[in-house]
Design a protein around this motif. Structure first.
Motif, PDB file in Angstrom:
ATOM      1  N   GLU A 194      -3.569 -15.672  66.770  1.00  0.00           N
ATOM      2  CA  GLU A 194      -5.061 -16.143  67.275  1.00  0.00           C
ATOM      3  C   GLU A 194      -6.144 -15.834  66.466  1.00  0.00           C
ATOM      4  O   GLU A 194      -7.044 -15.154  66.570  1.00  0.00           O
TER       5      GLU A 194
ATOM      6  N   ARG B 142      -9.143 -21.598  66.288  1.00  0.00           N
ATOM      7  CA  ARG B 142      -9.738 -21.706  67.759  1.00  0.00           C
ATOM      8  C   ARG B 142     -10.206 -23.302  68.039  1.00  0.00           C
ATOM      9  O   ARG B 142     -10.144 -23.667  69.389  1.00  0.00           O
ATOM     10  N   SER B 143     -10.994 -23.763  67.288  1.00  0.00           N
ATOM     11  CA  SER B 143     -11.489 -25.246  67.660  1.00  0.00           C
ATOM     12  C   SER B 143     -11.110 -26.242  66.575  1.00  0.00           C
ATOM     13  O   SER B 143     -12.368 -26.771  65.864  1.00  0.00           O
TER      14      SER B 143
ATOM     15  N   PHE C 148      -9.121 -32.072  67.448  1.00  0.00           N
ATOM     16  CA  PHE C 148      -7.683 -32.597  68.095  1.00  0.00           C
ATOM     17  C   PHE C 148      -7.652 -33.912  67.725  1.00  0.00           C
ATOM     18  O   PHE C 148      -6.364 -34.443  67.707  1.00  0.00           O
TER      19      PHE C 148
ATOM     20  N   ASP D 102       1.076 -23.900  72.018  1.00  0.00           N
ATOM     21  CA  ASP D 102       0.123 -22.957  71.652  1.00  0.00           C
ATOM     22  C   ASP D 102       0.477 -21.506  72.134  1.00  0.00           C
ATOM     23  O   ASP D 102       0.352 -21.273  73.249  1.00  0.00           O
TER      24      ASP D 102
ATOM     25  N   TYR E 262      -6.141 -22.911  73.555  1.00  0.00           N
ATOM     26  CA  TYR E 262      -6.655 -24.219  73.849  1.00  0.00           C
ATOM     27  C   TYR E 262      -6.799 -24.653  75.482  1.00  0.00           C
ATOM     28  O   TYR E 262      -6.075 -24.035  76.136  1.00  0.00           O
ATOM     29  N   ASP E 263      -7.846 -25.457  75.800  1.00  0.00           N
ATOM     30  CA  ASP E 263      -7.707 -26.014  76.979  1.00  0.00           C
ATOM     31  C   ASP E 263      -6.828 -27.133  77.087  1.00  0.00           C
ATOM     32  O   ASP E 263      -7.187 -28.163  76.331  1.00  0.00           O
TER      33      ASP E 263
ATOM     34  N   GLU F 129      -8.259 -30.635  77.304  1.00  0.00           N
ATOM     35  CA  GLU F 129      -9.046 -31.279  76.164  1.00  0.00           C
ATOM     36  C   GLU F 129      -7.846 -31.571  75.076  1.00  0.00           C
ATOM     37  O   GLU F 129      -8.042 -32.843  74.394  1.00  0.00           O
ATOM     38  N   VAL F 130      -6.872 -31.051  74.792  1.00  0.00           N
ATOM     39  CA  VAL F 130      -5.726 -31.171  74.010  1.00  0.00           C
ATOM     40  C   VAL F 130      -5.074 -32.680  74.271  1.00  0.00           C
ATOM     41  O   VAL F 130      -4.916 -33.519  73.649  1.00  0.00           O
TER      42      VAL F 130
ATOM     43  N   TYR G   3       0.933 -30.903  75.217  1.00  0.00           N
ATOM     44  CA  TYR G   3       0.411 -29.418  75.043  1.00  0.00           C
ATOM     45  C   TYR G   3       1.222 -28.598  75.545  1.00  0.00           C
ATOM     46  O   TYR G   3       1.777 -29.031  76.892  1.00  0.00           O
TER      47      TYR G   3
END
Ligand code: NAD
Length: 447
Positions: A398, A403-404, A407, A421, A426-427, A430-431, A438
């Motif tokens: 990590e 981290r961001s 995508f 992951d 990640y959320d 969002e992915v 994901y």
């Protein structure tokens, strides 16, 4: 004070540098000639934030010196630290050969009363063995000399080692002789000015304290991984559960992340060594053995997720696929790959006939040293470069820079548009909104 430190690795070099920083005169001694030659030229062999400039400044000021000459180091120090490695033996117990070799060297060369400080992580009873070895060497020389052996376990974290050393949570000193304890209090006084950080105790308790600390932290990680594995089966999200329990001050926020398993040079070997000590004393350490077993299984979990995803498809599963792997070090802010989860994953991917394009911000040289050139591994210069020609992305460490990601760009780059992951960075929504599949750890959807 005049200090000599045997072993110029993560612990020895950081300790020596911090002691020099507060004004002590430190000689670091190592058997590795290349390492010592490099250090004399200001080349720090490990990546540790803030360490290099401190080494260079203290070396230039003459307070921090490096040598391979053990006799010179012993002659210099009134306090002699043992900070060499204690790797696992074949049966899981700590291999004390380096510690006892240093004890022999000390016994061969001391010419005045010294305090020998055991900073390596060593099983209960090791201080007694160190004392016996030094006494035997003195006897062989026909010399009578008082000396003390003190346990002073190290709690620094790789990646934040300088900070931990300059501002320790606690300074544990296990000493049976109050004079030796007082000498260490003087040595460490500059690190304990704001409030009293010393915890004095007997030698055996200090030796056990270090193992207890690491075993507790490893237990928290394996516990969360166990909850994650249950979450995957019952359709819950371990990240929600983490937030739900961390707010309880009895549990706390630290070390309750599910992931790809713990690695590094300490947790795996220390949990094993403590379990081994327990068994040697006729006690079955059920909890410790479960902590280790859960971790071992967890290191294979990312690959299981990958395999399950690809076995659903129509082609040949993982064979022939190209995986971008972000993160090789066992945790962020270090280049250390000892027992890293990435090593298990890469071995499994290769075994299954996949190829890997890997990137780590600091561990590339280490990866090259470990894996060498091979046709199924491309070590890439950036996270973005690792994506080129890849079918899927796997996050193993990590690092902040992972981290961001963009995508949409990931979606365009990855042939199979899928992200594994391993650190729950990640959320998932969002992915998935970017058109990627994901998989996280314990996120309620993969079993
Ligand atoms: P390391 O492998 O990075 O360094 C050990 C060094 O000792 C090497 O440079 C090696 O060449 C040297 N050495 C071996 N034999 C020697 C000898 N006879 N004389 C002089 N030098 C010799 O090890 P490390 O990570 O610094 O760990 C050292 C000890 O501290 C271990 O017991 C470890 O469990 C413990 N510890 C490590 C950490 C950590 O985060 N790395 C934290 C706390 C405690």
């Amino acid at each position: 004070m005049r200090v000599a430190i045997f072993g110029t690795g993560y612990v020895g070099l950081v300790t020596g540098t911090c002691l020099a920083e507060v004004g002590h005169e430190v000689v670091c001694v190592d058997v590795d000639e290349a390492k010592i030659r490099g250090l004399e030229q200001g080349v720090v062999p490990i990546y540790e934030p803030g360490l290099e400039p401190m080494v260079q400044a203290n070396h230039a000021a003459g307070r921090l010196r490096f040598t391979t000459d053990a006799a010179r180091a012993v002659a210099h120090g009134e306090v002699l630290f043992i900070a060499v490695g204690t790797p696992p033996d074949e049966d899981g117990s700590a291999d004390l050969q380096y510690v006892l070799a240093v004890a022999r060297t000390i016994g061969r060369h001391i010419e005045r009363p010294v305090v020998v400080v055991d900073k390596s992580t060593v099983p209960v009873g090791t201080a007694d063995r160190v004392r016996e070895v030094i006494a035997a060497e003195l006897a062989a020389r026909g010399v009578e000399m008082p000396f003390d052996v003190v346990s002073n376990p190290e709690f620094l974290k790789e990646g934040d080692a300088v900070n931990d050393c300059m501002r320790p949570d606690r300074i544990v000193i296990g000493a049976d002789n109050p004079e030796a304890a007082a000498r260490l209090r003087r040595l460490y006084a500059p690190f304990s000015r704001n409030h009293d950080r010393f915890v004095f105790m007997d030698v055996r308790s200090a030796e056990l304290t270090k193992y207890a600390a690491n075993a507790m932290l490893a237990t928290k990680i394996s516990f969360m991984n166990e909850i994650a594995n249950i979450a995957e089966r019952v359709g819950a999200d371990v990240e929600m559960v983490r937030k739900g329990i961390g707010s309880d001050p009895r549990i706390g926020w630290h070390f309750i992340y599910a992931g790809a398993g713990y690695g590094g040079s300490c947790f795996p070997k220390d949990v094993q060594a403590l379990a081994r000590t327990a068994r040697q004393h006729g006690y079955v350490p059920q909890l410790l053995e479960a902590v280790e077993a859960v971790n071992d299984r967890q290191k294979g979990h990312l690959f299981e997720l990958i395999q399950r995803h690809y076995d659903r498809g129509e082609d040949e599963g993982v064979r022939g696929k190209v995986f971008a792997v972000w993160g090789l070090a066992f945790k962020p802010d270090t280049d250390d790959m000892r027992e890293a989860s990435s090593r298990r994953l890469l071995a499994q991917l290769w075994e299954a006939g996949a190829r890997v394009r890997a990137y780590d911000p600091e561990a590339m040289d280490e990866a090259m040293r470990i894996f060498g050139q091979r046709p199924d591994l491309e070590l890439c210069p950036s996270a973005q470069a690792a994506l080129e020609g890849a079918d899927a992305l796997v996050i193993v460490t990590e690092w902040k820079e992972f981290r961001s990601p963009d995508f949409a760009r990931l979606q365009a780059a990855l042939g199979d548009a899928v992200v594994f992951d391993g650190r729950n960075l990640y959320d998932p929504q969002e992915v998935e909104a970017a058109g990627l599949a994901y998989y996280g750890i314990g996120r309620g959807r993969s079993v």
